[in-house]
Design a protein around this motif. Structure first.
Motif, PDB file in Angstrom:
ATOM      1  N   TRP A 106     -40.089  44.212 -92.694  1.00 26.75           N
ATOM      2  CA  TRP A 106     -41.463  43.999 -93.149  1.00 26.75           C
ATOM      3  C   TRP A 106     -42.453  43.912 -92.001  1.00 26.75           C
ATOM      4  CZ3 TRP A 106     -44.598  39.336 -93.234  1.00 26.75           C
ATOM      5  CH2 TRP A 106     -44.016  38.239 -92.581  1.00 26.75           C
ATOM      6  N   ARG A 107     -42.005  43.443 -90.827  1.00 24.66           N
ATOM      7  CA  ARG A 107     -42.934  43.400 -89.693  1.00 24.66           C
ATOM      8  C   ARG A 107     -43.226  44.803 -89.162  1.00 24.66           C
ATOM      9  NH1 ARG A 107     -46.044  39.718 -90.280  1.00 24.66           N
ATOM     10  NH2 ARG A 107     -46.709  39.825 -88.099  1.00 24.66           N
ATOM     11  N   ASP A 108     -42.290  45.732 -89.348  1.00 28.65           N
ATOM     12  CA  ASP A 108     -42.582  47.123 -88.987  1.00 28.65           C
ATOM     13  C   ASP A 108     -43.602  47.725 -89.947  1.00 28.65           C
ATOM     14  OD1 ASP A 108     -40.949  47.093 -86.776  1.00 28.65           O
ATOM     15  OD2 ASP A 108     -39.238  48.017 -87.774  1.00 28.65           O
ATOM     16  N   LYS A 142     -50.960  38.160 -86.986  1.00 27.38           N
ATOM     17  CA  LYS A 142     -50.567  36.747 -86.913  1.00 27.38           C
ATOM     18  C   LYS A 142     -50.692  36.052 -88.263  1.00 27.38           C
ATOM     19  CE  LYS A 142     -51.096  32.576 -84.131  1.00 27.38           C
ATOM     20  NZ  LYS A 142     -51.746  31.983 -82.941  1.00 27.38           N
ATOM     21  N   ASP A 143     -51.786  36.289 -88.976  1.00 24.56           N
ATOM     22  CA  ASP A 143     -52.004  35.601 -90.242  1.00 24.56           C
ATOM     23  C   ASP A 143     -50.963  35.979 -91.293  1.00 24.56           C
ATOM     24  OD1 ASP A 143     -54.174  34.318 -89.184  1.00 24.56           O
ATOM     25  OD2 ASP A 143     -55.684  35.420 -90.328  1.00 24.56           O
ATOM     26  N   SER A 144     -50.458  37.204 -91.232  1.00 20.12           N
ATOM     27  CA  SER A 144     -49.503  37.644 -92.243  1.00 20.12           C
ATOM     28  C   SER A 144     -48.131  37.005 -92.082  1.00 20.12           C
ATOM     29  CB  SER A 144     -49.363  39.174 -92.219  1.00 20.12           C
ATOM     30  OG  SER A 144     -48.885  39.621 -90.964  1.00 20.12           O
ATOM     31  N   LYS A 145     -47.914  36.308 -90.970  1.00 19.03           N
ATOM     32  CA  LYS A 145     -46.628  35.634 -90.769  1.00 19.03           C
ATOM     33  C   LYS A 145     -46.785  34.115 -90.675  1.00 19.03           C
ATOM     34  CE  LYS A 145     -46.531  36.153 -85.711  1.00 19.03           C
ATOM     35  NZ  LYS A 145     -45.716  36.528 -84.536  1.00 19.03           N
ATOM     36  N   SER A 151     -43.408  34.894 -97.018  1.00 12.97           N
ATOM     37  CA  SER A 151     -43.143  36.195 -96.402  1.00 12.97           C
ATOM     38  C   SER A 151     -42.617  37.215 -97.406  1.00 12.97           C
ATOM     39  CB  SER A 151     -42.132  36.058 -95.262  1.00 12.97           C
ATOM     40  OG  SER A 151     -42.621  35.253 -94.241  1.00 12.97           O
ATOM     41  N   HIS A 152     -41.793  36.758 -98.339  1.00 10.62           N
ATOM     42  CA  HIS A 152     -41.258  37.681 -99.346  1.00 10.62           C
ATOM     43  C   HIS A 152     -42.385  38.267-100.182  1.00 10.62           C
ATOM     44  CE1 HIS A 152     -39.317  38.739-103.250  1.00 10.62           C
ATOM     45  NE2 HIS A 152     -38.425  39.258-102.429  1.00 10.62           N
ATOM     46  N   LEU A 153     -43.379  37.451-100.530  1.00  6.69           N
ATOM     47  CA  LEU A 153     -44.542  37.918-101.271  1.00  6.69           C
ATOM     48  C   LEU A 153     -45.299  38.985-100.485  1.00  6.69           C
ATOM     49  CD1 LEU A 153     -46.639  37.632-103.602  1.00  6.69           C
ATOM     50  CD2 LEU A 153     -47.690  35.799-102.265  1.00  6.69           C
ATOM     51  N   VAL A 154     -45.507  38.747 -99.190  1.00  2.00           N
ATOM     52  CA  VAL A 154     -46.210  39.719 -98.351  1.00  2.00           C
ATOM     53  C   VAL A 154     -45.419  41.023 -98.273  1.00  2.00           C
ATOM     54  CG1 VAL A 154     -47.147  40.192 -96.058  1.00  2.00           C
ATOM     55  CG2 VAL A 154     -47.307  37.883 -97.016  1.00  2.00           C
ATOM     56  N   ASP A 155     -44.118  40.921 -98.121  1.00  2.93           N
ATOM     57  CA  ASP A 155     -43.255  42.098 -98.050  1.00  2.93           C
ATOM     58  C   ASP A 155     -43.380  42.939 -99.321  1.00  2.93           C
ATOM     59  OD1 ASP A 155     -41.343  43.923 -97.228  1.00  2.93           O
ATOM     60  OD2 ASP A 155     -39.641  42.573 -97.503  1.00  2.93           O
ATOM     61  N   SER A 196     -30.951  35.746 -90.020  1.00  3.55           N
ATOM     62  CA  SER A 196     -31.356  35.742 -91.428  1.00  3.55           C
ATOM     63  C   SER A 196     -31.259  37.148 -92.007  1.00  3.55           C
ATOM     64  CB  SER A 196     -32.755  35.155 -91.642  1.00  3.55           C
ATOM     65  OG  SER A 196     -33.763  36.108 -91.405  1.00  3.55           O
ATOM     66  N   ALA A 197     -31.300  37.238 -93.322  1.00  2.00           N
ATOM     67  CA  ALA A 197     -31.100  38.523 -93.989  1.00  2.00           C
ATOM     68  C   ALA A 197     -32.282  39.470 -93.808  1.00  2.00           C
ATOM     69  CB  ALA A 197     -30.827  38.309 -95.476  1.00  2.00           C
ATOM     70  N   SER A 198     -33.514  38.929 -93.904  1.00  2.00           N
ATOM     71  CA  SER A 198     -34.695  39.810 -93.916  1.00  2.00           C
ATOM     72  C   SER A 198     -35.764  39.461 -92.901  1.00  2.00           C
ATOM     73  CB  SER A 198     -35.334  39.795 -95.310  1.00  2.00           C
ATOM     74  OG  SER A 198     -34.428  40.205 -96.295  1.00  2.00           O
ATOM     75  N   HIS A 199     -35.510  38.457 -92.057  1.00  2.00           N
ATOM     76  CA  HIS A 199     -36.458  38.065 -91.012  1.00  2.00           C
ATOM     77  C   HIS A 199     -37.775  37.533 -91.585  1.00  2.00           C
ATOM     78  CE1 HIS A 199     -38.591  37.960 -87.201  1.00  2.00           C
ATOM     79  NE2 HIS A 199     -37.563  38.455 -86.566  1.00  2.00           N
TER      80      HIS A 199
END
Length: 303
Positions: A106-108, A142-145, A151-155, A196-199
């Motif tokens: 998701w960070r990519d 920065k705000d998105s993390k 994080s799952h919602l953002v992903d 972790s599984a998904s970072h």
């Protein structure tokens, strides 16, 4: 007069790409291969380089260093790790099990949005959602993390946005930047660990989501053929990126140490007050060996 290091140093790398993959040019932590090689040769002259578990179990880690990689980018297995093995140098790769099994990091996706300057479009698309109020376009990365934003919602929102913009080909490209299980190198000098599984930012998740992230990755590692470290590398590695549930679940997963990423080195042993697990500090390697020399000395002197 040579510098006398008083702390134990854990170096953190992410990409070692000779060319940054298309779409990831914004905010990817990368050290180019030639500089990586120079940095490790310098490190070998200044420290005794040991494995992760040797470092965490040493009675005194002064003068010791260990090399870690987070996220298992595919380039590591075509250049960096084969070279380290050839040099007889141990290292540890911290794996996100869902990503090596085919999910897109998701960070990519966030990096792609930044590279293509789609921040405003993304926030406009989700303007009716309350959670987007927490993200400022000028601080999108920065705000998105932040820990207060799941994080799952953002992903999932990123997936919806990519589909709406018909960015299927771009998503396909992003599937190729993380190593697959067949890419992983099985060698006595290489260990793999739980990242972790998904970072996701673990403290942003509900307890059951945290459990899935930590335990499922550990189960994946336990079922594999690879040599594994018992240390857990906290995604993002900041103080606010974990909570009491995180630490309890890391302990439940059978991990023996927690690695932070707070740009620091190690001397006096820290312990988690709840689980008593030892806590160790890492710092990200800068772009050049000269910068690494300056940074390592500055951090060592702050002990």
């Amino acid at each position: 007069m040579s510098f006398s290091y008083q702390g134990g140093h854990i170096l953190l790398y992410h990409g070692v790409f000779s060319k940054i993959p298309s779409g990831l040019e914004s905010r990817l932590h990368n050290v180019f291969p030639d500089e990586f090689k120079r940095q490790i040769k310098w490190l070998s002259r200044e420290f005794e380089i040991v494995s992760m578990d040797e470092f965490t179990t040493a009675k005194d880690n002064r003068g010791l260093a260990t090399i870690t990689f987070d996220d298992a980018y595919a380039d590591l297995f075509s250049y960096a790790i084969p070279w380290l093995v050839g040099e007889g140098i141990p290292s540890t790769v911290f794996i996100n099990s869902n990503l090596v099994c085919g999910d897109i990091f998701w960070r990519d996706k966030v990096r792609f949005v930044l590279t293509e300057q789609l921040e405003e479009d993304f926030l406009t698309f989700f303007a009716q959602e309350q959670w987007t109020k927490k993200i400022r376009p000028e601080r999108f990365y920065k705000d998105s993390k932040q820990p207060g934003l799941n994080s799952h919602l953002v992903d999932q929102a990123l997936n919806v946005f990519f589909a709406e913009r018909h960015l299927d080909q771009e998503l396909l490209t992003l599937t190729k930047v993380i190593a697959k299980p067949s890419d992983l190198i099985n060698d006595p000098l290489i260990h793999y660990g739980n990242h972790s599984a998904s970072h996701y930012v673990l403290s942003s998740l509900k307890p059951d989501q945290q459990c899935e992230e930590i335990i499922s990755c550990q189960n994946w590692l336990n079922k594999g053929k690879y040599r594994c470290t018992s240390s857990f590398a906290l995604p993002f590695g900041g103080t606010q990126d974990a909570d009491e549930n995180t630490h309890a679940l890391i302990n439940e997963a059978g991990c023996s140490a927690i690695l932070m990423s707070r740009q620091a080195v190690n001397r006096n042993q820290q312990k988690d007050p709840i689980t008593e697990l030892p806590i160790f500090e890492r710092y990200m390697a800068p772009s050049t060996v000269d910068e690494l020399i300056v940074l390592s000395r500055q951090l060592d002197q702050t002990l």
